[in-house]
Design a protein around this motif. Structure first.
Motif, PDB file in Angstrom:
ATOM      1  N   ASP A  98      76.593  40.319 -22.105  1.00 31.85           N
ATOM      2  CA  ASP A  98      77.756  40.152 -21.133  1.00 31.85           C
ATOM      3  C   ASP A  98      78.661  40.964 -21.328  1.00 31.85           C
ATOM      4  O   ASP A  98      79.009  41.462 -22.466  1.00 31.85           O
ATOM      5  CB  ASP A  98      78.372  38.653 -20.983  1.00 31.85           C
ATOM      6  N   LYS A  99      79.447  41.282 -20.426  1.00 32.33           N
ATOM      7  CA  LYS A  99      80.777  42.494 -20.632  1.00 32.33           C
ATOM      8  C   LYS A  99      81.715  41.900 -21.503  1.00 32.33           C
ATOM      9  O   LYS A  99      81.770  40.547 -21.444  1.00 32.33           O
ATOM     10  CB  LYS A  99      81.291  42.746 -19.099  1.00 32.33           C
ATOM     11  N   ASP A 100      81.960  42.677 -22.353  1.00 30.67           N
ATOM     12  CA  ASP A 100      83.328  42.280 -23.268  1.00 30.67           C
ATOM     13  C   ASP A 100      82.455  41.161 -24.287  1.00 30.67           C
ATOM     14  O   ASP A 100      83.151  40.289 -24.781  1.00 30.67           O
ATOM     15  CB  ASP A 100      84.463  41.492 -22.475  1.00 30.67           C
ATOM     16  N   CYS A 101      81.321  41.249 -24.574  1.00 35.90           N
ATOM     17  CA  CYS A 101      80.567  40.196 -25.535  1.00 35.90           C
ATOM     18  C   CYS A 101      79.593  41.095 -26.410  1.00 35.90           C
ATOM     19  O   CYS A 101      78.851  42.039 -25.906  1.00 35.90           O
ATOM     20  CB  CYS A 101      79.717  39.322 -24.688  1.00 35.90           C
ATOM     21  N   LEU A 102      79.390  40.717 -27.586  1.00 40.95           N
ATOM     22  CA  LEU A 102      78.499  41.624 -28.792  1.00 40.95           C
ATOM     23  C   LEU A 102      77.127  40.647 -29.008  1.00 40.95           C
ATOM     24  O   LEU A 102      76.509  41.361 -29.208  1.00 40.95           O
ATOM     25  CB  LEU A 102      79.189  41.809 -29.730  1.00 40.95           C
ATOM     26  N   GLU A 103      77.139  39.497 -28.498  1.00 34.35           N
ATOM     27  CA  GLU A 103      76.063  38.567 -28.652  1.00 34.35           C
ATOM     28  C   GLU A 103      74.988  38.758 -27.349  1.00 34.35           C
ATOM     29  O   GLU A 103      75.290  38.206 -26.467  1.00 34.35           O
ATOM     30  CB  GLU A 103      76.403  37.302 -29.087  1.00 34.35           C
ATOM     31  N   PRO A 104      73.698  39.306 -27.586  1.00 34.58           N
ATOM     32  CA  PRO A 104      72.797  39.155 -26.322  1.00 34.58           C
ATOM     33  C   PRO A 104      72.618  37.861 -26.317  1.00 34.58           C
ATOM     34  O   PRO A 104      72.152  36.840 -27.269  1.00 34.58           O
ATOM     35  CB  PRO A 104      71.616  40.009 -26.881  1.00 34.58           C
ATOM     36  N   ARG A 105      72.408  37.008 -25.073  1.00 30.66           N
ATOM     37  CA  ARG A 105      71.814  36.037 -24.872  1.00 30.66           C
ATOM     38  C   ARG A 105      70.587  35.859 -24.054  1.00 30.66           C
ATOM     39  O   ARG A 105      70.315  36.682 -23.017  1.00 30.66           O
ATOM     40  CB  ARG A 105      73.074  34.995 -24.096  1.00 30.66           C
ATOM     41  N   LEU A 106      69.625  34.910 -24.316  1.00 34.24           N
ATOM     42  CA  LEU A 106      68.348  34.809 -23.576  1.00 34.24           C
ATOM     43  C   LEU A 106      68.546  34.182 -22.233  1.00 34.24           C
ATOM     44  O   LEU A 106      69.470  33.339 -21.844  1.00 34.24           O
ATOM     45  CB  LEU A 106      67.720  33.779 -24.316  1.00 34.24           C
ATOM     46  N   ILE A 107      68.132  34.993 -21.334  1.00 35.21           N
ATOM     47  CA  ILE A 107      68.160  34.573 -19.897  1.00 35.21           C
ATOM     48  C   ILE A 107      66.637  33.874 -19.503  1.00 35.21           C
ATOM     49  O   ILE A 107      66.862  32.769 -18.830  1.00 35.21           O
ATOM     50  CB  ILE A 107      68.232  35.958 -18.887  1.00 35.21           C
ATOM     51  N   THR A 108      65.570  34.477 -19.870  1.00 32.28           N
ATOM     52  CA  THR A 108      64.489  33.707 -19.551  1.00 32.28           C
ATOM     53  C   THR A 108      63.196  34.343 -20.569  1.00 32.28           C
ATOM     54  O   THR A 108      63.502  35.270 -21.399  1.00 32.28           O
ATOM     55  CB  THR A 108      63.872  33.932 -18.044  1.00 32.28           C
ATOM     56  N   ALA A 109      62.006  33.637 -20.382  1.00 31.90           N
ATOM     57  CA  ALA A 109      60.854  34.330 -21.349  1.00 31.90           C
ATOM     58  C   ALA A 109      59.828  33.764 -20.357  1.00 31.90           C
ATOM     59  O   ALA A 109      59.778  32.756 -19.545  1.00 31.90           O
ATOM     60  CB  ALA A 109      61.005  33.575 -22.573  1.00 31.90           C
ATOM     61  N   TYR A 110      58.557  34.592 -20.262  1.00 27.29           N
ATOM     62  CA  TYR A 110      57.407  34.401 -19.609  1.00 27.29           C
ATOM     63  C   TYR A 110      56.614  35.177 -20.099  1.00 27.29           C
ATOM     64  O   TYR A 110      56.454  36.158 -21.021  1.00 27.29           O
ATOM     65  CB  TYR A 110      57.785  34.390 -18.170  1.00 27.29           C
ATOM     66  N   PRO A 111      55.223  34.465 -19.981  1.00 26.14           N
ATOM     67  CA  PRO A 111      53.937  35.483 -20.439  1.00 26.14           C
ATOM     68  C   PRO A 111      53.914  36.924 -19.662  1.00 26.14           C
ATOM     69  O   PRO A 111      54.241  36.894 -18.532  1.00 26.14           O
ATOM     70  CB  PRO A 111      52.630  34.767 -19.753  1.00 26.14           C
ATOM     71  N   SER A 112      53.584  37.899 -20.596  1.00 23.38           N
ATOM     72  CA  SER A 112      53.812  39.264 -20.022  1.00 23.38           C
ATOM     73  C   SER A 112      52.604  39.641 -18.511  1.00 23.38           C
ATOM     74  O   SER A 112      53.376  40.439 -17.908  1.00 23.38           O
ATOM     75  CB  SER A 112      53.460  40.373 -20.913  1.00 23.38           C
ATOM     76  N   ASN A 113      51.801  38.783 -18.698  1.00 16.85           N
ATOM     77  CA  ASN A 113      50.832  39.043 -17.540  1.00 16.85           C
ATOM     78  C   ASN A 113      51.377  38.432 -16.493  1.00 16.85           C
ATOM     79  O   ASN A 113      50.499  38.445 -15.265  1.00 16.85           O
ATOM     80  CB  ASN A 113      49.412  38.632 -17.918  1.00 16.85           C
ATOM     81  N   ASN A 114      52.184  37.656 -16.301  1.00 15.13           N
ATOM     82  CA  ASN A 114      52.737  37.079 -15.131  1.00 15.13           C
ATOM     83  C   ASN A 114      53.770  37.543 -14.166  1.00 15.13           C
ATOM     84  O   ASN A 114      54.428  37.268 -13.401  1.00 15.13           O
ATOM     85  CB  ASN A 114      53.467  35.831 -15.430  1.00 15.13           C
ATOM     86  N   ASP A 115      54.071  38.895 -14.474  1.00  9.78           N
ATOM     87  CA  ASP A 115      55.269  39.704 -13.579  1.00  9.78           C
ATOM     88  C   ASP A 115      54.054  40.944 -12.973  1.00  9.78           C
ATOM     89  O   ASP A 115      54.598  41.413 -12.013  1.00  9.78           O
ATOM     90  CB  ASP A 115      56.190  40.143 -14.429  1.00  9.78           C
TER      91      ASP A 115
END
Length: 115
Positions: A98-115
């Motif tokens: 996020d802007k003005d933030c140093l910590e990456p946050r998880l948005i989502t996760a899914y199997p690689s073959n699903n996109d």
């Protein structure tokens, strides 16, 4: 040369993201994802196990793509996810710095073959 997730050792995965989203079979359209992760041995009551695996994924796997959004920079990370049942399927995780933030946050996760 691969790109690493910025500040990957301080990546954030919340309890709500695990229990309320990634392992929630009642929430559509993510129920298929939840069934996938549950089939690998992840359990809602042991959400920290899944959070730890996702943070290791962010630390060990390369960034494949970045996208700027109105909220900050998104990073697509791909690679094997260490699972409780011993398997290591290829998974895609999306992290946002996020802007003005140093910590990456998880948005989502899914199997690689699903996109």
């Amino acid at each position: 040369m691969s790109i690493e997730l910025p500040n990957r050792f301080s990546a954030c995965v919340t309890q709500d993201k695990i229990q309320g989203y990634l392992l929630n079979t009642d929430k559509m359209p993510g129920a298929a994802k939840a069934r996938f992760f549950i089939s690998l041995g992840f359990r809602s009551e042991e959400w920290r196990t899944f959070a730890h695996a996702l943070m290791e994924h962010a630390q060990d796997c390369p960034v494949m793509k970045t996208v700027e959004s109105a909220y900050g920079r998104k990073f697509e990370v791909r690679g094997p996810l260490t699972c409780p049942d011993g398997r290591s399927p290829e998974v895609c995780t999306i992290w946002q710095l996020d802007k003005d933030c140093l910590e990456p946050r998880l948005i989502t996760a899914y199997p690689s073959n699903n996109d």
